[in-house]
Design an enzyme around this catalytic site. Structure first.
Site, mmCIF file in Angstrom:
data_model
loop_
_atom_site.group_PDB
_atom_site.id
_atom_site.type_symbol
_atom_site.label_atom_id
_atom_site.label_comp_id
_atom_site.label_asym_id
_atom_site.label_seq_id
_atom_site.Cartn_x
_atom_site.Cartn_y
_atom_site.Cartn_z
ATOM 1 N N SER A 147 -21.615 -16.344 -12.832
ATOM 2 C CA SER A 147 -20.499 -15.604 -12.667
ATOM 3 C C SER A 147 -20.369 -15.128 -11.107
ATOM 4 O O SER A 147 -21.274 -15.140 -10.350
ATOM 5 C CB SER A 147 -20.359 -14.400 -13.337
ATOM 6 O OG SER A 147 -19.395 -13.537 -13.092
ATOM 7 N N TYR A 160 -25.041 -6.563 -17.004
ATOM 8 C CA TYR A 160 -24.537 -7.896 -16.994
ATOM 9 C C TYR A 160 -24.615 -8.492 -15.594
ATOM 10 O O TYR A 160 -25.020 -9.645 -15.611
ATOM 11 C CB TYR A 160 -23.209 -7.823 -17.296
ATOM 12 C CG TYR A 160 -22.401 -8.942 -17.265
ATOM 13 C CD1 TYR A 160 -22.199 -10.059 -18.177
ATOM 14 C CD2 TYR A 160 -21.279 -9.215 -16.275
ATOM 15 C CE1 TYR A 160 -21.451 -11.366 -17.929
ATOM 16 C CE2 TYR A 160 -20.691 -10.448 -16.152
ATOM 17 C CZ TYR A 160 -20.846 -11.268 -16.900
ATOM 18 O OH TYR A 160 -20.071 -12.705 -16.736
#
Length: 268
Positions: A147, A160
């Site tokens: 990401s 995360y």
């Protein structure tokens, strides 16, 4: 359909988190190009529907494995099942992942440990299991979904962001180790993407996604798929995402962290 072969054998791609979002769109691309598929997700019924659809449209074989990847034994169980059935994996797509949202000290520990298991440990475990055969046969591809979160700390999604930093670092390191083996490793680093991800993380109201025009899963998958086939190590879809990912290298870390915190906060 342009079937892809390794020797005289049709290639097989294993995709985790294949029941929706980027995982589903990647599965569709592999199916279109004639790869046989192994689809893994928690929702067996949804996978079965996808498998039936792909078999009819693309004339490929599709193996469905319903597994909760937050359970530590899942990777070994998947690997052993495929070994017993004589299914060789040529492409591994570690797409499964999820996030939690909120202050670290307020979030329950259990979902964050499960997230670390899925986003990092399972990804590493599956890579370890399937990579040895890829190196032995002198061919293979691995796509790990990271990401743009991998490039900086992420207040309100602290764990995360850290898991995605791990995925990026891990992918780049083993890509270097595997040079000249015939095996490539690609880290796909999308920004916010239209999928069920935000709903599961309960972050629909954050400034990062609320009211923003974000990339759709199909577009992200196509960019990642092309990068994988080209053997790229890092793929960042979108000019804006590329600029943001690179700019953090030249910005003081404390300022970057403050800016991310501001984007993550709710609009209310």
């Amino acid at each position: 359909m342009t079937a892809t072969y390794q020797g005289n054998r049709q290639q097989t791609a294993l995709i985790t988190g294949a029941s929706g979002g980027i995982g589903y769109e990647l599965a569709k691309l592999f199916a279109r190009d004639g790869y046989n598929l192994v689809l893994v997700a928690r929702t067996g019924q949804k996978l079965a529907q996808i498998a039936d659809d792909f078999k009819q449209k693309f004339r490929i074989t599709v193996k469905v494995i319903a597994k909760d990847l937050s359970i530590a034994t899942a990777p070994d169980e998947i690997f052993q099942q495929l070994q017993q059935e004589g299914i060789k994996v040529d492409v591994l797509v570690n797409n499964a992942g999820f996030a939690t949202y909120g202050f670290f000290h307020e979030i329950d520990l259990k979902p964050e440990l499960q997230m670390m298991q899925v986003n990092m440990v399972c990804l590493t475990h599956l890579t370890k299991l399937f990579l040895k055969d890829m190196v032995k046969q002198g061919f293979g591809r691995i796509l790990n979904i990271a990401s743009t979160a991998a490039f900086q700390p992420g207040p309100l999604m602290a764990v995360y962001y850290a898991t995605k930093a791990y995925v990026l670092s891990f992918s780049e390191a083993i890509a270097n180790e595997l040079e000249d083996t015939g095996v490539t490793v690609t880290a796909l680093c999308p920004g916010p993407t239209e999928s069920g991800f935000q709903q599961r993380a309960a972050m629909e109201d954050s400034k990062l996604v609320s009211g923003q025009k974000i990339m759709d899963a199909e577009t992200v998958a196509k960019i990642g798929y092309s990068g994988l086939l080209e053997g790229k190590t890092v793929v960042i879809p979108g000019v804006k995402n590329n600029i943001l990912a690179q700019s953090v290298r030249f910005t003081p870390r404390k300022l970057v962290t403050k800016l991310v915190r501001n984007m993550q906060e709710s609009k209310d």
